[in-house]
Design an enzyme around this catalytic site. Structure first.
Site, PDB file in Angstrom:
ATOM      1  N   CYS A   1      25.149 -55.304  17.847  1.00 30.38           N
ATOM      2  CA  CYS A   1      25.315 -53.957  17.261  1.00 30.38           C
ATOM      3  C   CYS A   1      24.652 -54.062  15.490  1.00 30.38           C
ATOM      4  O   CYS A   1      23.530 -54.633  15.394  1.00 30.38           O
ATOM      5  CB  CYS A   1      26.534 -53.245  16.989  1.00 30.38           C
ATOM      6  SG  CYS A   1      26.472 -51.697  16.653  1.00 30.38           S
TER       7      CYS A   1
ATOM      8  N   HIS B   1      27.892 -53.484  23.265  1.00 32.16           N
ATOM      9  CA  HIS B   1      28.925 -54.254  23.052  1.00 32.16           C
ATOM     10  C   HIS B   1      29.468 -54.899  24.117  1.00 32.16           C
ATOM     11  O   HIS B   1      30.541 -54.604  24.782  1.00 32.16           O
ATOM     12  CB  HIS B   1      30.075 -53.350  22.216  1.00 32.16           C
ATOM     13  CG  HIS B   1      29.785 -52.865  20.945  1.00 32.16           C
ATOM     14  ND1 HIS B   1      29.951 -53.697  19.552  1.00 32.16           N
ATOM     15  CD2 HIS B   1      29.213 -51.878  20.355  1.00 32.16           C
ATOM     16  CE1 HIS B   1      29.554 -53.069  18.520  1.00 32.16           C
ATOM     17  NE2 HIS B   1      29.048 -51.974  19.047  1.00 32.16           N
TER      18      HIS B   1
ATOM     19  N   GLU C   1      31.612 -57.406  23.891  1.00 36.63           N
ATOM     20  CA  GLU C   1      33.052 -57.858  23.811  1.00 36.63           C
ATOM     21  C   GLU C   1      33.876 -56.506  24.238  1.00 36.63           C
ATOM     22  O   GLU C   1      35.168 -56.844  24.418  1.00 36.63           O
ATOM     23  CB  GLU C   1      33.121 -58.109  22.377  1.00 36.63           C
ATOM     24  CG  GLU C   1      33.245 -57.179  21.093  1.00 36.63           C
ATOM     25  CD  GLU C   1      31.773 -56.397  20.899  1.00 36.63           C
ATOM     26  OE1 GLU C   1      30.800 -56.888  21.801  1.00 36.63           O
ATOM     27  OE2 GLU C   1      31.643 -55.679  19.877  1.00 36.63           O
TER      28      GLU C   1
END
Lengths: 323, 229
Positions: free
Chosen positions: B86, B202, B204
């Site tokens: 990002c 993302h 994660e």
């Protein structure tokens, strides 16, 4: 050695390593060379005055053509090609300005006035609008911004210096030249021939107007200015400021969603004829530095590497100097 | 083995990444903007997302002026892995470690939602065994529209550097499934050598079943697998 230029009061001889020798002659002229004569010691006085003032400007960080003093009437300078436009800075109305606009002499300007003149004796050095000088290729937009900001900063410095020796700097002209490498430098001479100086207390004329108006005592007054300049021992701190205003816009080929949304909103509101909206950014950066070609390069570097992303954005910048 | 996670004022994803790495049993450290020495001790670096320095001027551009990012060129030249997620991807583009730029979404809206992305065929070890794999993964960005000149996009495609493209659930890549207007649906790219990966989605936030997807976990597993080799 080759005399590359012989003017109304100086000769320029080409030396090695892109240097020139400038020889100050005793001649003085006015009204585009119509009135001309020799005044003993004038070359010597103007060479010394120019030397002092150029050394002063160099010390304050200005980019000038002056390198060193050779002898009583000669100095060594960097070789430049003189730009066809000269800059006049006025603190107080006088001379051709009063004639042109029909105003009294001695009116103090709130902000010094900058004027561009075309250097052409046949045409009697006419006033030119900056836009004309740019469009006719006499100066580039970037050069004109640097010339103007430099002249304003020079005015700031010289006004303080002359104030110290009880003289009022009324106006002055600067010539600029470009080196082979494209660097724009303050050139020519800076002396009582290129400025108006009045005695602070009495308003007595100390400059070339004495010659133009046949007031007599030209050399005596030139000598007096020089003597006072020689007596200045220290140099005051002068806060010179340069300001860059950078405008960043998305390239034409890059979609500008914010502009599109604003456009639709304006059209919805019923504003007629609104065709396109592009939203950009602007940044104003102030420097505690003297305007110079080097500073202009630094601003470009900042704009290229940080303020804009060259892939999607273009930028333009304006450059100014003021107290 | 230690993995560094960058932390700038305004970034907010570093703890999520920490949690994933922790669950995989890997030591990790937060790296602050001046920590060049510590950064150099790390076996790999992850640039966490968020809004570094308030995203002022342009996303990532202020972070790029800090010592650790100035050191990133040398760091990545040493063949170590760098992943930018990002805001981290935006930084990688601003440093020119990756080509192109992330500009404002076509919708002019901040987009936070689940999307699907399809893995490209690259030579990057980080994407090993993932060819054509479809991942369910969230995006959250305002400036995520990948842009570069046509000829550069062609080069990216020819050199197998397109890591991810936005796609439909079934893997079909159509402009309709392009959330932000990215050129040819690009969601992530790798450098020529394959050791630098930048992506807007993302991973994660898609690394545990309880979050709704663990499709992103494989990227971290691949990274750790490579470091163990």
């Amino acid at each position: 050695m080759l005399v590359v230029y012989s003017g109304k009061a100086k000769d320029v001889t080409l030396l090695e390593d892109n240097k020139v020798r400038i020889t100050f002659r005793d001649s003085i002229s006015a009204f585009d060379g119509v009135k001309i004569e020799d005044l003993k010691e004038k070359g010597k006085i103007n060479c010394r005055t120019s030397t002092i003032l150029f050394e002063l400007l160099n010390r304050y960080g200005f980019a000038t053509h002056y390198l060193s003093n050779l002898n009583e009437t000669e100095m060594i300078c960097r070789k430049v090609e003189i730009r066809p436009v000269e800059i006049v800075c006025r603190n107080v109305t006088a001379g051709s300005f009063c004639k042109r606009y029909g105003v009294d002499k001695g009116i103090e300007f709130e902000t010094p006035i900058i004027e561009f003149f075309l250097k052409d004796d046949v045409l009697h050095d006419p006033l030119v609008a900056k836009e004309i000088a740019i469009q006719l290729g006499w100066v580039t937009k970037e050069e004109s911004a640097l010339m103007e900001s430099t002249t304003r900063a020079v005015n700031q410095v010289l006004s303080v210096i002359f104030e110290r020796i009880s003289l009022k700097l009324v106006d002055f002209k600067l010539e600029f030249g470009r080196t082979d490498g494209g660097e724009l430098l303050i050139a020519d001479e800076i002396s009582a021939d290129t400025m108006r100086l009045w005695e602070k207390e009495t308003g007595e004329i100390k400059d070339k107007d004495r010659y133009r108006k046949d007031l007599g005592g030209v050399i005596e007054h030139y000598k007096d200015i020089l003597q006072r300049l020689e007596e200045i021992e220290s140099h005051p701190e002068i806060p010179i400021k340069s300001t860059a205003e950078i405008t960043i816009e998305l390239k034409k080929s890059v979609l500008d969603p914010a502009g599109e949304v604003t456009l639709r909103s304006l059209q919805r509101k019923g504003y007629q004829g609104v065709e396109e909206v592009r939203i950009g950014k602007s940044a104003k950066i102030s420097f505690s530095l003297t305007p110079s070609p080097n500073l202009q390069e630094i601003i470009k570097e900042i704009s290229d590497s940080i303020l804009s992303n060259p892939l999607i954005e273009n930028y333009t910048f304006d450059f100014s100097s003021g107290e | 083995m230690r993995i560094g996670i960058t932390k700038f004022p305004g970034t907010n994803n570093e703890l999520d990444i920490k949690r994933v790495l922790g669950s995989l049993g890997v030591k990790n450290e937060l790296i602050y903007p001046d920590d060049v020495k510590k950064m150099d001790e790390m076996d790999a670096l992850i640039l966490a997302g968020g809004f570094s320095y308030g995203d002022y001027l342009r996303p990532g551009i202020i972070a790029v002026q800090t010592p650790i990012i100035e050191n990133l060129q040398d760091y990545s030249n040493s063949e170590r892995f760098v992943i930018g997620i990002c805001n981290g991807f935006q930084m990688l583009c601003e440093t020119s470690l990756l080509p192109g730029v992330l500009s404002t979404n076509t919708s002019t809206k901040f987009i936070s939602k689940w999307v699907h992305i399809k893995t490209g065929i690259t030579s990057s070890p980080l994407l090993k065994g993932m060819e054509n794999r479809i991942l369910k993964i969230p995006i959250a960005h305002f400036e995520g529209r990948y842009y570069d000149k046509d000829e550069e996009i062609t080069k990216l495609a020819n050199k197998n550097q397109i890591a991810f493209k936005y796609c439909r659930k079934d893997g079909d890549i159509s402009l309709k499934e392009n959330p932000n207007g990215s050129v040819v649906n690009i969601a992530g790219i790798v450098n020529r050598k394959g050791n630098v990966l930048g992506m807007m989605p993302h991973p994660e936030r898609a690394s545990f079943q309880y979050l709704g997807s663990e499709d992103g976990r494989i990227i971290f597993e691949n990274l750790i697998g490579e470091l163990k080799c």
